[in-house]
Design a protein around this motif. Structure first.
Motif, PDB file in Angstrom:
ATOM      1  N   PRO A  67       0.773  -1.228   0.020  1.00  0.00           N
ATOM      2  CA  PRO A  67      -0.079   0.036  -0.015  1.00  0.00           C
ATOM      3  C   PRO A  67       0.722   1.174  -0.073  1.00  0.00           C
ATOM      4  O   PRO A  67       0.419   2.496  -0.626  1.00  0.00           O
ATOM      5  N   ALA A  68       1.986   1.210   0.403  1.00  0.00           N
ATOM      6  CA  ALA A  68       2.825   2.327   0.412  1.00  0.00           C
ATOM      7  C   ALA A  68       3.323   3.030  -0.829  1.00  0.00           C
ATOM      8  O   ALA A  68       3.471   4.304  -1.155  1.00  0.00           O
ATOM      9  N   PHE A  69       3.129   2.121  -2.071  1.00  0.00           N
ATOM     10  CA  PHE A  69       3.429   2.684  -3.186  1.00  0.00           C
ATOM     11  C   PHE A  69       2.180   3.104  -3.992  1.00  0.00           C
ATOM     12  O   PHE A  69       2.092   3.584  -5.182  1.00  0.00           O
ATOM     13  N   GLU A  70       0.955   2.922  -3.268  1.00  0.00           N
ATOM     14  CA  GLU A  70      -0.557   3.074  -4.010  1.00  0.00           C
ATOM     15  C   GLU A  70      -0.454   4.582  -4.557  1.00  0.00           C
ATOM     16  O   GLU A  70      -0.773   4.693  -5.652  1.00  0.00           O
ATOM     17  N   PRO A  71      -0.246   5.529  -3.885  1.00  0.00           N
ATOM     18  CA  PRO A  71      -0.208   7.056  -4.064  1.00  0.00           C
ATOM     19  C   PRO A  71       0.757   7.011  -5.168  1.00  0.00           C
ATOM     20  O   PRO A  71       0.589   8.058  -6.448  1.00  0.00           O
ATOM     21  N   VAL A  72       1.890   6.398  -5.314  1.00  0.00           N
ATOM     22  CA  VAL A  72       2.872   6.518  -6.438  1.00  0.00           C
ATOM     23  C   VAL A  72       2.234   6.196  -7.829  1.00  0.00           C
ATOM     24  O   VAL A  72       2.224   7.022  -8.770  1.00  0.00           O
ATOM     25  N   PHE A  73       1.906   4.902  -7.777  1.00  0.00           N
ATOM     26  CA  PHE A  73       1.402   4.311  -8.990  1.00  0.00           C
ATOM     27  C   PHE A  73      -0.033   5.076  -9.641  1.00  0.00           C
ATOM     28  O   PHE A  73      -0.187   5.246 -10.720  1.00  0.00           O
ATOM     29  N   LYS A  74      -0.675   5.419  -8.514  1.00  0.00           N
ATOM     30  CA  LYS A  74      -1.979   6.072  -8.953  1.00  0.00           C
ATOM     31  C   LYS A  74      -1.610   7.630  -9.720  1.00  0.00           C
ATOM     32  O   LYS A  74      -2.232   7.698 -10.604  1.00  0.00           O
ATOM     33  N   HIS A  75      -0.601   8.095  -9.332  1.00  0.00           N
ATOM     34  CA  HIS A  75      -0.072   9.231  -9.750  1.00  0.00           C
ATOM     35  C   HIS A  75       0.373   9.075 -11.140  1.00  0.00           C
ATOM     36  O   HIS A  75      -0.016   9.776 -12.015  1.00  0.00           O
ATOM     37  N   MET A  76       1.183   7.935 -11.158  1.00  0.00           N
ATOM     38  CA  MET A  76       1.925   7.420 -12.630  1.00  0.00           C
ATOM     39  C   MET A  76       0.706   7.457 -13.704  1.00  0.00           C
ATOM     40  O   MET A  76       0.838   7.597 -14.929  1.00  0.00           O
ATOM     41  N   GLU A  77      -0.221   6.538 -12.865  1.00  0.00           N
ATOM     42  CA  GLU A  77      -1.604   6.418 -13.832  1.00  0.00           C
ATOM     43  C   GLU A  77      -2.277   7.579 -14.504  1.00  0.00           C
ATOM     44  O   GLU A  77      -2.460   7.568 -15.572  1.00  0.00           O
ATOM     45  N   GLU A  78      -2.451   8.610 -13.584  1.00  0.00           N
ATOM     46  CA  GLU A  78      -3.376   9.729 -13.967  1.00  0.00           C
ATOM     47  C   GLU A  78      -2.399  10.489 -14.758  1.00  0.00           C
ATOM     48  O   GLU A  78      -2.938  10.999 -15.910  1.00  0.00           O
ATOM     49  N   LYS A  79      -1.066  10.536 -14.565  1.00  0.00           N
ATOM     50  CA  LYS A  79      -0.139  11.465 -15.566  1.00  0.00           C
ATOM     51  C   LYS A  79       0.151  10.930 -16.494  1.00  0.00           C
ATOM     52  O   LYS A  79       1.103  11.376 -17.427  1.00  0.00           O
ATOM     53  N   ARG A  80      -0.003   9.541 -16.870  1.00  0.00           N
ATOM     54  CA  ARG A  80       0.206   8.920 -18.077  1.00  0.00           C
ATOM     55  C   ARG A  80       1.973   8.816 -18.038  1.00  0.00           C
ATOM     56  O   ARG A  80       2.554   9.003 -19.108  1.00  0.00           O
ATOM     57  N   ILE A  81       2.582   8.655 -17.038  1.00  0.00           N
ATOM     58  CA  ILE A  81       4.005   8.360 -16.812  1.00  0.00           C
ATOM     59  C   ILE A  81       4.278   6.815 -17.037  1.00  0.00           C
ATOM     60  O   ILE A  81       4.048   5.988 -16.179  1.00  0.00           O
ATOM     61  N   PRO A  82       5.078   6.455 -18.160  1.00  0.00           N
ATOM     62  CA  PRO A  82       5.386   5.032 -18.233  1.00  0.00           C
ATOM     63  C   PRO A  82       6.087   4.538 -17.393  1.00  0.00           C
ATOM     64  O   PRO A  82       7.011   5.161 -16.503  1.00  0.00           O
ATOM     65  N   LEU A  83       5.766   3.168 -16.802  1.00  0.00           N
ATOM     66  CA  LEU A  83       6.442   2.494 -15.914  1.00  0.00           C
ATOM     67  C   LEU A  83       7.192   1.263 -16.360  1.00  0.00           C
ATOM     68  O   LEU A  83       6.672   0.449 -16.869  1.00  0.00           O
ATOM     69  N   LEU A  84       8.626   1.288 -16.160  1.00  0.00           N
ATOM     70  CA  LEU A  84       9.275   0.015 -16.661  1.00  0.00           C
ATOM     71  C   LEU A  84       9.706  -0.882 -15.203  1.00  0.00           C
ATOM     72  O   LEU A  84      10.142  -0.009 -14.175  1.00  0.00           O
ATOM     73  N   ALA A  85       9.042  -1.971 -15.233  1.00  0.00           N
ATOM     74  CA  ALA A  85       9.170  -2.577 -13.879  1.00  0.00           C
ATOM     75  C   ALA A  85       9.875  -3.733 -14.173  1.00  0.00           C
ATOM     76  O   ALA A  85       9.509  -4.738 -14.757  1.00  0.00           O
ATOM     77  N   HIS A  86      11.235  -3.782 -13.310  1.00  0.00           N
ATOM     78  CA  HIS A  86      11.927  -5.239 -13.391  1.00  0.00           C
ATOM     79  C   HIS A  86      11.564  -5.852 -11.944  1.00  0.00           C
ATOM     80  O   HIS A  86      11.957  -5.298 -10.741  1.00  0.00           O
ATOM     81  N   LEU A  87      10.610  -6.537 -11.838  1.00  0.00           N
ATOM     82  CA  LEU A  87      10.121  -7.142 -10.547  1.00  0.00           C
ATOM     83  C   LEU A  87      10.454  -8.660 -10.799  1.00  0.00           C
ATOM     84  O   LEU A  87      10.139  -9.307 -11.670  1.00  0.00           O
ATOM     85  N   GLY A  88      10.922  -9.286  -9.643  1.00  0.00           N
ATOM     86  CA  GLY A  88      11.255 -10.663  -9.658  1.00  0.00           C
ATOM     87  C   GLY A  88      12.518 -10.651 -10.544  1.00  0.00           C
ATOM     88  O   GLY A  88      13.055 -10.001 -11.005  1.00  0.00           O
TER      89      GLY A  88
END
Ligand SMILES: [Zn+2]
Length: 356
Positions: free
Chosen positions: A152-173
């Protein structure tokens, strides 16, 4: 009689149309020598040198670079400074993704300071933001639990990126090999990486989150932020099986992947079933980005000639595998149609990382 003639004409037209669609030759492919001619983007490169000779070199091969900042190695501020500086002189051929540090996890202003940092990166010319596997594999809560990307700590971050259409490159796992003993890994590159980085070799750390935990956390993000421009680095850590990757691409329309450092896994699968890999690449041609994870930096300066030779060989080997039917080390190239190569090599990256 007139009616009969009409019917005959109708049948003739339908028949010719069927002939045209069924027997049209597949769109032609590129040759080895087309490598230089076709515009290309390496969508996952770590470019950290102010020496312009390397930019000149990649440009001479008709490549553009998307350089990735990462929350590891160089301090993130220093990476942003370097990227901003290179961008000033190479706006046509260079773009970068910024990143943020997670060292303030648990502080009350954690998410708001990350949002500030993201905005700063974007204001200074970034085309998007990268997150790294330290989320899920290093960062821990005070009780020792690993912080996953869907925390949940990242929720506002990703919401912001989604709203502003900022692309996310995710290296997870990590690749699934990471959870296997060294001698069971399917790719030599993985074997040597985990031999040298035992802290990331999850087979040795069964108390840490599992492969499935990592994939689930990522899938949760795709589910929760359906409008986020999302690129899974390294074939979305589903490198081992194109069918598994296809399931996620079908389920999440906003999921795209780069193939950085994972073309070897595609090669492996195409030895077993060439058609399956080729069909996958054609079916998902709008969602795949050519990328390597190659790097140049001033930390480990190397001889320019040998460095550029190794970059050239890497790019050329991949080109021969993806664009032609050349056989190298028993792996026959996929000879993808020109239109597919154009998308994978530059159109998709241009579309997703719109100019900032
Ligand atoms: Zn990378």
């Amino acid at each position: 009689m007139k009616k009969l003639l009409r019917q005959f004409l109708k049948l003739f037209v339908i028949g010719s149309l069927a002939l045209i669609t069924c027997c049209q030759p597949e769109q032609s492919s590129y040759s080895v020598s087309d490598f230089i001619k076709v515009p290309k983007i390496d969508a996952h490169f770590h470019y950290f040198t102010l020496d312009p000779a390397y930019m000149d070199y990649v440009t001479s091969l008709n490549f553009k670079i998307l350089s990735i900042n990462v929350d590891s190695g160089y301090p993130v501020d220093e990476q942003l400074n370097i990227s901003e500086q290179i961008l000033q002189d190479h706006r046509e051929t260079y773009a970068f993704l910024g990143t943020f540090s997670v060292e303030n996890f648990g502080q009350p202003d954690f998410s708001s300071s990350i949002i500030d940092r993201i905005n700063e990166c974007m204001n200074r010319g970034a085309s998007g933001i990268k997150i790294w596997k330290n989320i899920g594999m290093e960062l821990q809560e005070t009780n020792g639990r690993y912080v996953m990307a869907d925390n949940p700590a990242f929720e506002p971050v990703f919401k912001h990126m989604e709203e502003k259409r900022i692309p996310l490159l995710a290296h997870l796992g990590e690749p699934r090999n990471c959870w296997l003993p060294l001698n069971e890994m399917t790719v030599a590159g993985d074997q040597s990486y985990y031999k040298n980085h035992p802290q990331y070799h999850m087979y040795l750390h069964p108390e840490m989150p599992s492969y499935e935990d990592q994939i689930n956390a990522r899938d949760n993000l795709l589910e929760r932020y359906p409008d986020m421009i999302f690129i899974g680095a390294h074939l979305g850590s589903l490198e081992w099986n194109v069918d598994e990757l296809a399931k996620r691409l079908d389920k999440f329309p906003n999921f795209n992947v780069d193939m950085a450092a994972r073309v070897g896994h595609l090669r492996n699968q195409s030895i077993e079933d060439w058609d399956r890999v080729r069909t996958f690449m054609i079916k998902y041609q709008d969602r795949l980005l050519y990328a390597t994870d190659l790097s140049v930096n001033d930390l480990n300066p190397v001889d320019f000639k040998s460095k550029t030779e190794s970059i050239y060989n890497h790019w050329m080997n991949d080109w021969m595998y993806l664009a032609t039917d050349t056989t190298i080390n028993k792996v026959k190239g996929l000879k993808l149609p020109r239109g597919v190569i154009d998308k994978i090599y530059y159109k998709n990256a241009e579309f997703l990382f719109h100019e900032n």
